[in-house]
Design a protein around this motif. Structure first.
Motif, PDB file in Angstrom:
ATOM      1  N   SER A 301     -67.637  27.971  30.913  1.00 23.51           N
ATOM      2  CA  SER A 301     -67.090  26.791  31.106  1.00 23.51           C
ATOM      3  C   SER A 301     -66.938  26.013  32.704  1.00 23.51           C
ATOM      4  CB  SER A 301     -65.819  26.384  30.418  1.00 23.51           C
ATOM      5  OG  SER A 301     -64.903  27.230  30.904  1.00 23.51           O
ATOM      6  N   SER A 302     -67.120  26.972  33.449  1.00 23.80           N
ATOM      7  CA  SER A 302     -67.029  26.621  34.790  1.00 23.80           C
ATOM      8  C   SER A 302     -67.753  25.598  35.379  1.00 23.80           C
ATOM      9  CB  SER A 302     -67.049  28.160  35.734  1.00 23.80           C
ATOM     10  OG  SER A 302     -68.631  28.333  35.646  1.00 23.80           O
ATOM     11  N   GLY A 303     -67.106  24.753  36.152  1.00 25.82           N
ATOM     12  CA  GLY A 303     -67.866  23.537  36.781  1.00 25.82           C
ATOM     13  C   GLY A 303     -66.733  22.634  36.867  1.00 25.82           C
ATOM     14  N   PRO A 304     -66.965  21.254  36.277  1.00 22.90           N
ATOM     15  CA  PRO A 304     -68.110  21.145  35.454  1.00 22.90           C
ATOM     16  C   PRO A 304     -69.546  20.760  36.146  1.00 22.90           C
ATOM     17  CG  PRO A 304     -66.839  19.086  35.801  1.00 22.90           C
ATOM     18  CD  PRO A 304     -66.141  20.198  36.384  1.00 22.90           C
ATOM     19  N   GLY A 309     -71.368  25.685  33.587  1.00 25.07           N
ATOM     20  CA  GLY A 309     -71.387  24.213  33.107  1.00 25.07           C
ATOM     21  C   GLY A 309     -72.109  24.451  31.376  1.00 25.07           C
ATOM     22  N   ASN A 312     -68.077  23.386  27.266  1.00 26.64           N
ATOM     23  CA  ASN A 312     -66.890  22.506  27.413  1.00 26.64           C
ATOM     24  C   ASN A 312     -65.517  23.249  26.699  1.00 26.64           C
ATOM     25  OD1 ASN A 312     -68.358  20.888  29.495  1.00 26.64           O
ATOM     26  ND2 ASN A 312     -69.095  20.084  27.187  1.00 26.64           N
ATOM     27  N   ASN A 396     -73.353  22.198  26.114  1.00 27.36           N
ATOM     28  CA  ASN A 396     -74.007  21.436  26.882  1.00 27.36           C
ATOM     29  C   ASN A 396     -75.512  21.627  26.723  1.00 27.36           C
ATOM     30  OD1 ASN A 396     -71.541  20.096  28.228  1.00 27.36           O
ATOM     31  ND2 ASN A 396     -71.480  21.536  29.663  1.00 27.36           N
ATOM     32  N   HIS A 399     -78.532  20.877  29.233  1.00 29.56           N
ATOM     33  CA  HIS A 399     -78.340  22.136  30.413  1.00 29.56           C
ATOM     34  C   HIS A 399     -78.721  23.215  29.984  1.00 29.56           C
ATOM     35  CE1 HIS A 399     -76.988  23.569  33.991  1.00 29.56           C
ATOM     36  NE2 HIS A 399     -75.947  24.503  33.218  1.00 29.56           N
TER      37      HIS A 399
END
Length: 474
Positions: A301-304, A309, A312, A396, A399
């Motif tokens: 979930s790092s990011g976004p 990413g 979420n 996501n 992505h």
């Protein structure tokens, strides 16, 4: 509530006890001597309930053997039943970490039970001529068989609850695995692109790991159900009736609902902490795998924008007092911290078990404290993760789809058909140009479009269909 104090006496001398207290002189001494954790044994209701069960079983066994007058036994049993139902837990005031191998905890239980029994019979608290904490409530017992038996029962009860929480967490991951069953992504090894998989497969792994740990907890619980009750001081059964151990364990099994059984060798069972070490190791295993799972959730979930990413996490609170809009993975972070604590507690249990000498381990209080805290905190962490995080995770999808088709990891699927050397050259060309593996392979004439479509089908890439036979190429 009554005002003032009453005076009780022990081997040290006279001591004032609050007049309205159900505990007595031995408990007051312990409170004065052991101000260590800032809490009391009442913090662990499973332990208080277990102590009451052990004392009730002892009274029933002594009644059956004709050692305890029926009226006294009946009153002690009633007091124990009330404590087992949740009454008077606030009277268990000694610190869980204490010298004396748990004697203060045993004395606290003896005094509360005796004074409640006296109250039932219409006597004032502290009138021990009628019912005595040691001569009656503690008859045929020692701290050295009462305390570890109660600790074991408390741990088993807490283990059952942790098992329920692990099952709920595994179910939450399974639900997400089904939801993400068609989401293709890149698997990674050593943080580098490896080969494709589905997000559903990744989440299924978490559910399987958790369920495996739940089964290990069940095995650890079975080891805790062997009791040295009746072994008294060191396991030689001094001051105990020959039939007491068998009767007490039988009654304890009925009261607790757990298949408690007498130890095969009471001297060994009185000094051995192996079952505690075993349980602590299993709890460490649970903690390690929960922490690894949460590391994955935080990384994915790092990011976004500037991270992976891929998923979420549900936003549950603002993440920064200075950076507007920032949301942090606070639920996985708190689970990580619980895991660190449990791993540290395991070292405490290990050292305390190793430090025992000869016929008794004097350090069982810190073992009990460490294990009960680990169980309680792991249970809360699992419940928090299962309710505040996992159900709200989203993928996501676009992505993830793009990263698969841009990754050189796809070339691994081509290696059986075009060879390792050609696959390596293709990967290097893809990295240099930024173009996709599929386009480059077609352009180079290594495989036909139809062959590539077959090889690179998602179900083939992720092991969800039989792998295609290697092609003969020229």
């Amino acid at each position: 509530m009554a005002q003032g104090t009453r005076v009780e006496h022990d081997l040290v001398g006279d001591e004032e006890v609050p007049a309205d207290a159900y505990y007595g002189v031995h408990t007051v001494r312990a409170v004065e001597n052991f101000a260590i954790t800032g809490s009391t044994i009442a913090r662990f209701p499973e332990l208080i309930t277990a102590l009451a069960a052990v004392k009730q079983a002892a009274a029933q066994a002594n009644r059956d053997l004709g050692l305890l007058p029926p009226d006294i036994a009946r009153t002690i049993i009633r007091a124990c039943e009330e404590i087992g139902a949740g009454r008077l837990h606030d009277q268990f005031v000694v610190d869980p970490v204490q010298g004396g191998a748990g004697t203060s905890t045993n004395m606290n239980a003896n005094e509360v039970i005796a004074n409640r029994a006296l109250e039932i019979l219409g006597h004032p608290r502290g009138c021990y001529d009628a019912i005595h904490p040691l001569d009656h409530v503690n008859l045929g017992q020692s701290t050295n068989d009462v305390y570890p038996t109660a600790v074991r029962l408390a741990l088993v009860a807490s283990l059952r609850r942790l098992g329920d929480s692990l099952r709920a967490l595994a179910t939450a991951f399974t639900v997400k695995a089904t939801e993400f069953g068609d989401v293709l992504k890149m698997g990674r090894t050593q943080l580098q692109d490896a080969v494709p998989m589905t997000l559903g497969q990744e989440f299924t792994t978490y559910a399987v790991m958790i369920e495996e740990d739940r089964q290990r907890l069940t095995e650890a619980a079975a080891l805790l159900l062997e009791s040295n009750l009746g072994g008294t001081a060191i396991g030689t059964r001094i001051n105990g009736h020959p039939r007491y151990a068998e009767l007490a364990c039988r009654h304890l099994a009925d009261i607790s609902g757990e298949p408690v059984r007498p130890a095969g060798d009471f001297i060994e069972a009185t000094q051995d902490c192996g079952a505690f070490v075993q349980l602590s190791g299993v709890l460490k295993r649970v903690a390690v795998k929960l922490s690894k799972t949460c590391n994955d959730l935080r990384l994915m979930s790092s990011g976004p924008i500037a991270g992976l990413g891929e998923i979420n996490l549900p936003p549950v609170q603002a993440g920064s007092s200075i950076m507007p809009g920032k949301v942090n993975p606070v639920i996985p972070e708190v689970v990580n911290q619980v895991a660190f604590e449990v791993i540290g507690n395991d070292l405490t249990v290990t050292m305390a078990a190793e430090a025992g000498q000869l016929q008794l381990n004097a350090f069982e209080p810190v073992i009990a404290y460490s294990l009960l805290r680990s169980l309680a905190h792991l249970r809360a962490a699992c419940d928090t993760l299962a309710t505040r995080c996992v159900p709200g995770i989203t993928a996501n999808r676009e992505h993830l789809h793009d990263t698969v088709h841009r990754s050189i990891g796809l070339v691994t699927a081509l290696a059986p058909h075009i060879g390792y050397a050609a696959s390596t050259a293709l990967a290097r060309r893809a990295l240099a140009t930024g173009r996709g593996i599929k386009d480059l392979a077609t352009e180079a004439g290594l495989l036909t479009t139809e062959q590539l479509e077959t090889i690179l089908r998602p179900e083939n890439l992720t092991g969800q269909a039989p792998l295609p036979e290697p092609l003969t190429t020229t």
